[in-house]
Write a protein that holds these residues in place. Structure first.
Motif, short mmCIF file in Angstrom:
data_model
loop_
_atom_site.label_atom_id
_atom_site.label_comp_id
_atom_site.label_asym_id
_atom_site.label_seq_id
_atom_site.Cartn_x
_atom_site.Cartn_y
_atom_site.Cartn_z
N LEU A 35 19.07 -76.56 -42.96
CA LEU A 35 19.16 -75.93 -41.54
C LEU A 35 17.88 -75.18 -41.22
CD1 LEU A 35 22.84 -75.00 -41.99
CD2 LEU A 35 22.08 -77.05 -40.69
N VAL A 36 17.46 -75.09 -40.02
CA VAL A 36 16.35 -74.34 -39.51
C VAL A 36 16.46 -73.58 -38.25
CG1 VAL A 36 13.94 -74.60 -38.71
CG2 VAL A 36 14.99 -76.39 -40.16
N ARG A 37 16.31 -72.19 -38.54
CA ARG A 37 16.74 -71.21 -37.10
C ARG A 37 15.37 -71.40 -36.41
NH1 ARG A 37 16.25 -65.93 -35.51
NH2 ARG A 37 17.44 -65.88 -33.64
N ALA A 38 15.25 -71.80 -35.18
CA ALA A 38 14.19 -71.99 -34.23
C ALA A 38 14.46 -72.27 -33.19
CB ALA A 38 13.23 -73.21 -34.85
N ASP A 39 13.60 -71.96 -31.95
CA ASP A 39 13.58 -72.19 -30.68
C ASP A 39 13.12 -73.28 -30.24
OD1 ASP A 39 13.34 -72.22 -27.82
OD2 ASP A 39 13.31 -70.00 -28.06
N MET A 40 14.16 -74.36 -29.80
CA MET A 40 13.75 -75.66 -29.20
C MET A 40 12.27 -75.93 -28.53
SD MET A 40 16.27 -77.09 -26.69
CE MET A 40 17.82 -76.27 -27.54
N ARG A 41 11.78 -74.45 -27.88
CA ARG A 41 10.67 -74.58 -27.06
C ARG A 41 9.62 -74.48 -27.96
NH1 ARG A 41 12.67 -69.89 -23.02
NH2 ARG A 41 13.54 -69.46 -25.23
N ARG A 42 9.74 -74.07 -29.18
CA ARG A 42 8.49 -73.92 -30.21
C ARG A 42 9.04 -74.76 -31.55
NH1 ARG A 42 8.85 -69.66 -26.97
NH2 ARG A 42 10.09 -68.60 -27.99
N LEU A 43 9.03 -75.88 -31.47
CA LEU A 43 9.52 -76.35 -32.68
C LEU A 43 8.83 -76.28 -34.04
CD1 LEU A 43 11.46 -79.65 -31.19
CD2 LEU A 43 12.32 -78.00 -32.39
N PRO A 44 9.20 -75.80 -35.10
CA PRO A 44 8.39 -75.62 -36.34
C PRO A 44 8.51 -77.09 -37.13
CG PRO A 44 10.35 -74.84 -36.63
CD PRO A 44 10.51 -75.13 -35.24
N ILE A 45 8.21 -78.27 -36.52
CA ILE A 45 8.47 -79.41 -37.17
C ILE A 45 7.42 -80.24 -36.99
CG2 ILE A 45 10.04 -81.44 -37.16
CD1 ILE A 45 11.52 -79.58 -37.88
N ARG A 46 6.93 -80.96 -38.05
CA ARG A 46 5.65 -81.69 -37.97
C ARG A 46 5.71 -82.87 -36.90
NH1 ARG A 46 4.10 -85.25 -42.15
NH2 ARG A 46 5.98 -84.69 -43.22
N PHE B 107 20.58 -78.72 -23.79
CA PHE B 107 19.33 -78.70 -23.07
C PHE B 107 19.58 -78.32 -21.66
CE2 PHE B 107 16.28 -81.32 -20.50
CZ PHE B 107 15.12 -81.00 -21.15
N GLY B 108 18.62 -78.03 -20.83
CA GLY B 108 18.75 -77.58 -19.52
C GLY B 108 18.98 -76.13 -19.09
N ASP C 262 11.45 -76.27 -14.18
CA ASP C 262 11.54 -77.67 -14.74
C ASP C 262 10.32 -77.83 -15.77
OD1 ASP C 262 13.79 -78.13 -13.31
OD2 ASP C 262 12.53 -78.72 -11.42
N ASP C 263 9.11 -77.11 -15.67
CA ASP C 263 7.93 -77.21 -16.42
C ASP C 263 8.50 -76.95 -17.69
OD1 ASP C 263 6.20 -77.82 -14.48
OD2 ASP C 263 5.21 -76.06 -14.37
N GLU C 264 9.31 -75.95 -18.04
CA GLU C 264 9.63 -75.48 -19.48
C GLU C 264 10.50 -76.69 -19.91
OE1 GLU C 264 11.16 -71.68 -19.08
OE2 GLU C 264 11.04 -71.02 -20.95
N HIS C 265 11.24 -77.19 -19.15
CA HIS C 265 12.19 -78.19 -19.41
C HIS C 265 11.30 -79.50 -19.92
CE1 HIS C 265 15.69 -76.22 -17.47
NE2 HIS C 265 15.88 -76.30 -18.72
N ARG D 70 20.85 -76.51 -15.91
CA ARG D 70 20.11 -77.31 -14.84
C ARG D 70 20.62 -78.63 -14.61
NH1 ARG D 70 17.70 -79.83 -11.29
NH2 ARG D 70 15.63 -80.02 -11.04
N LEU D 71 21.02 -79.19 -13.57
CA LEU D 71 21.63 -80.51 -13.39
C LEU D 71 20.69 -81.33 -13.15
CD1 LEU D 71 24.72 -79.56 -11.07
CD2 LEU D 71 24.69 -80.29 -13.48
N TYR D 72 20.06 -82.14 -14.27
CA TYR D 72 19.26 -83.19 -14.06
C TYR D 72 20.13 -84.47 -14.33
CZ TYR D 72 15.28 -80.39 -15.44
OH TYR D 72 14.22 -79.27 -15.62
N ASP D 73 19.98 -85.19 -13.26
CA ASP D 73 20.58 -86.54 -13.34
C ASP D 73 20.10 -87.52 -14.24
OD1 ASP D 73 18.60 -87.65 -11.65
OD2 ASP D 73 19.66 -87.19 -10.01
N ALA D 74 20.64 -88.57 -14.35
CA ALA D 74 20.14 -89.63 -15.35
C ALA D 74 18.81 -90.14 -15.05
CB ALA D 74 21.12 -90.76 -15.42
N ALA D 75 18.35 -90.48 -13.76
CA ALA D 75 17.19 -90.86 -13.45
C ALA D 75 16.25 -89.91 -13.62
CB ALA D 75 17.14 -91.17 -12.07
N GLU D 76 16.43 -88.50 -13.47
CA GLU D 76 15.38 -87.45 -13.82
C GLU D 76 15.07 -87.13 -15.23
OE1 GLU D 76 16.05 -84.25 -10.09
OE2 GLU D 76 17.67 -84.30 -11.69
N LEU D 77 16.25 -87.48 -16.01
CA LEU D 77 16.27 -87.27 -17.49
C LEU D 77 15.22 -88.56 -18.11
CD1 LEU D 77 19.71 -86.39 -18.74
CD2 LEU D 77 17.65 -84.80 -18.75
#
Ligand SMILES: C[S@@+](CC[C@H](N)C(=O)[O-])C[C@H]1O[C@@H](n2cnc3c(N)ncnc32)[C@H](O)[C@@H]1O
Length: 262
Positions: free
Chosen positions: A110-121, A135-136, A141-144, A218-225
């Protein structure tokens, strides 16, 4: 309390009169995902997780050697189901309280991290998952888009990225302007409404002990995702509307997209 209809709350503190500088306030998702969150979502349990994991396994035809990143793993119910299915999950979350819960149900790393800066190779995972609306939550929108790119980049070529998100079309059809607080689990009171521009769904949670929280998605619809996934190098292969594999439609309960990395 500030009138909810005139502003989009970003933090719990936005719900109350405050003299603090809002820039130094924690984001709502740093405050809300703790024991209180678990108490209010009791139906999102191990059985619910096993059902979704079965569907993902069926579609991706994974093998037991696969290493799978569960981004926003919360209390670890999907990581536990993956482990039981013989896979090698890694859970990642920002919430200390939820990671402590995850530790009780799975021996997975288990890793504690922010998904915006993933410490994963990059490209180190056979699959990466973002399940049950993890998510959302961010401001722009840029951050997402950037976060999705980072999540997709963890997947090896040919590996899978899966996102299980709320269905924006269904939420917009059901939820409107702020109404009265309604009774929720454990004597909480809840109010769910759309932001004035209909781009976010907001839930105010008022606990019996007087504490207040918000969720703001944030309400992203299926097409936006799907567009964002494509831009992140993921080609969507499967689209479902629930965990049993129902077709995706405007009335479906979920938007579940599974795609492969280039
Ligand atoms: C709706 S919960 C879903 C939890 C889990 N996937 C499940 O289905 O039980 C969203 C999760 O995302 C986590 N989260 C929120 N913001 C995050 C961030 N910036 N980085 C990592 N995890 C985050 C929360 O702590 C929470 O565990």
């Amino acid at each position: 309390m500030r009138r909810a209809s005139t502003a989009i709350p970003r933090t719990t503190h936005d719900l109350r009169p405050t003299t603090h500088d809002s820039a130094s306030m924690p984001e709502w998702f740093e405050e809300w995902f703790g024991e209180e969150y678990l108490a209010l979502y009791p139906h999102r349990d191990a059985a619910d997780a096993e059902q979704l994991v079965r569907l993902i396994g069926h579609c991706t035809r994974w093998s037991s050697a696969w290493r799978i990143l569960d981004i926003g793993c919360g209390p670890g119910r999907h990581a536990a189901a993956l482990e039981h299915a013989g896979l090698r999950p890694v859970g990642l979350d920002l919430s200390r309280a939820l990671l402590r819960r995850a530790r009780q149900v799975t021996p997975a790393p288990l890793v504690r991290a922010d998904m915006r800066r993933l410490p994963i190779r990059p490209r180190s995972m056979d699959a990466s998952l973002s399940l049950f609306t993890s998510f959302g939550y961010f401001d722009t929108d840029d951050e997402h888009a950037e976060t999705l790119r980072g999540m997709a980049a963890t997947v090896r070529p040919g590996g899978w990225f899966v996102i299980d998100f709320l269905n924006a079309a269904q939420v917009r059809a059901r939820v409107g302007a702020p109404g009265a607080l309604e009774p929720g689990e454990r004597e909480s009171r809840l109010r769910r409404y759309l932001s004035p521009d209909s781009r976010h769904v907001i839930k105010e949670i008022h606990l019996a002990d007087g504490r207040q929280f918000i969720e703001r998605v944030r309400l992203y619809d299926a097409a936006e995702l799907e567009q964002m996934l494509t831009a992140a190098g993921i080609s969507v292969r499967h689209r479902f509307g629930d965990y049993l594999g129902a077709p995706l439609s405007d009335g479906a309960s979920r938007v579940l997209l599974m795609g492969q990395a280039a």
